[in-house]
Design an enzyme around this catalytic site. Structure first.
Site, mmCIF file in Angstrom:
data_model
loop_
_atom_site.group_PDB
_atom_site.id
_atom_site.type_symbol
_atom_site.label_atom_id
_atom_site.label_comp_id
_atom_site.label_asym_id
_atom_site.label_seq_id
_atom_site.Cartn_x
_atom_site.Cartn_y
_atom_site.Cartn_z
ATOM 1 N N PRO A 37 41.321 25.122 15.270
ATOM 2 C CA PRO A 37 40.632 24.856 14.005
ATOM 3 C C PRO A 37 41.581 24.858 12.804
ATOM 4 O O PRO A 37 41.457 24.024 11.903
ATOM 5 C CB PRO A 37 39.605 25.992 13.909
ATOM 6 C CG PRO A 37 39.390 26.429 15.315
ATOM 7 C CD PRO A 37 40.728 26.282 15.979
ATOM 8 N N TYR A 38 42.520 25.793 12.792
ATOM 9 C CA TYR A 38 43.463 25.883 11.674
ATOM 10 C C TYR A 38 44.335 24.635 11.582
ATOM 11 O O TYR A 38 44.467 24.035 10.511
ATOM 12 C CB TYR A 38 44.336 27.131 11.838
ATOM 13 C CG TYR A 38 45.323 27.338 10.714
ATOM 14 C CD1 TYR A 38 44.902 27.835 9.489
ATOM 15 C CD2 TYR A 38 46.669 27.032 10.882
ATOM 16 C CE1 TYR A 38 45.806 28.027 8.449
ATOM 17 C CE2 TYR A 38 47.576 27.220 9.851
ATOM 18 C CZ TYR A 38 47.146 27.716 8.639
ATOM 19 O OH TYR A 38 48.042 27.896 7.618
#
Length: 245
Positions: free
Chosen positions: A152-153
Site C-alpha cells: 500500500p505504501y
C-alpha cells in the site's frame, strides 16, 4: 531567499517535515503546517522557529479525514493571505505486512493520507495558488526499489509521482513548478523505532556516501526546488538518497 513567501507543509511536526518547516522559515517564508495529535512536538517546532525569528503556525488536523486536506488549505490561505508554496510531506506508515495479509482497511487509510490528501491539496492549489508558485511532493525511494510488505505504501507514493507529473504539465503555463523528492533511508525517530541498529548499519553501508540521510539533507533539496534557483525544474522526481537506487 524566500522573503515574503508563504508556504504550507503537511506533516510538519517531526522528521523530514519539521526540517522542511524550519528550513523554509529560516529562508524567510511564513509557514503553516499541520500535525495529527502530538501537541508537544508541534509546540516545540513553533518555539524553535520563533526563537530563530521565523513566522510559523501549527494546525492540528488529520489529513485522513474526508475534508481534512481542504480545511488545512483554507485555514492556511486565510492565515497567510495567499498560497505560494505547497510541500506535501505527510504520510502514514505501518508495520510491513505481506500482501496476502494486508487488510483492505489499512490500504484505504494509507491511500487516504498518502495519496488522496495530496490530490486534494494540489487541486486546491491549482485553483488558488499564485502564479509562479511551487509544489513539492515527498515520495520515496521504494517506488524504484520496492521491498516486501509495503504494497500500500509503495502504491500510494507511486500515485503521488504520477499526480506530480500531470500537474506539472497542467500548471506550467502559470509558471507553477511541480516536482517530487524521493528520500532514501533517512535518520528519523520513526526509522529508528521500526528498524534494528544492524539493519540501519547495513543500509548505510549500501549508500555510496556511507551514511543514513538526515532530515536536513532532504529539506535542503526541497528548499532548492521552491527557491529561485529551482525555477527551471518541473515534472521531475529528485532522488535524495545519497546515491542509493
Amino acid at each position: 531567499m524566500l522573503k515574503d513567501a508563504t508556504a504550507v507543509v503537511t506533516g510538519g511536526s517531526r522528521g523530514i517535515g519539521r526540517a522542511v518547516v524550519e528550513r523554509l522559515c529560516r529562508d524567510g517564508a511564513a509557514v503553516v503546517f499541520n500535525y495529527v495529535k502530538d501537541d508537544e512536538a508541534a509546540k516545540d517546532v513553533v518555539r524553535a522557529v520563533e526563537a530563530d525569528g521565523g513566522n510559523v503556525k501549527a494546525v492540528r488536523l488529520d489529513l485522513g479525514e474526508e475534508d481534512g486536506p481542504e480545511r488545512l488549505m483554507e485555514t492556511a490561505e486565510a492565515h497567510l493571505g495567499n498560497l505560494g508554496i505547497l510541500v506535501n510531506n505527510a504520510a502514514m506508515s505501518y508495520t510491513p505486512t505481506p500482501l496476502a495479509s494486508t487488510d483492505v482497511d489499512l490500504f484505504d487509510k494509507v491511500m487516504a493520507v498518502n495519496t488522496r490528501s495530496v490530490f486534494l491539496t494540489m487541486r486546491y492549489a491549482a485553483r488558488n495558488m499564485s502564479d509562479g508558485g511551487r509544489i513539492v511532493n515527498i515520495s520515496t525511494l521504494n517506488t524504484a526499489r520496492p521491498a516486501p510488505g509495503i504494497a500500500p505504501y509503495a502504491a500510494s507514493k507511486g500515485a503521488v509521482e504520477q499526480l506530480t507529473a500531470v500537474a506539472a504539465q497542467e500548471l506550467g503555463a502559470r509558471g507553477i513548478t511541480v516536482n517530487s523528492v524521493s528520500p532514501g533511508a533517512t535518520d528519523t525517530e520513526l526509522l529508528r523505532s521500526t528498524n534494528p541498529a544492524e539493519v540501519l548499519d547495513t543500509v548505510a553501508g549500501m549508500t555510496p556516501l556511507r551514511r543514513l540521510g538526515q532530515p536536513s539533507d532532504v529539506a535542503d533539496v526541497v528548499a532548492f526546488l521552491v527557491g529561485p534557483d529551482g525555477r527551471w525544474i518541473t515534472g521531475q522526481n529528485l532522488r535524495a538518497t545519497g546515491g542509493l537506487g
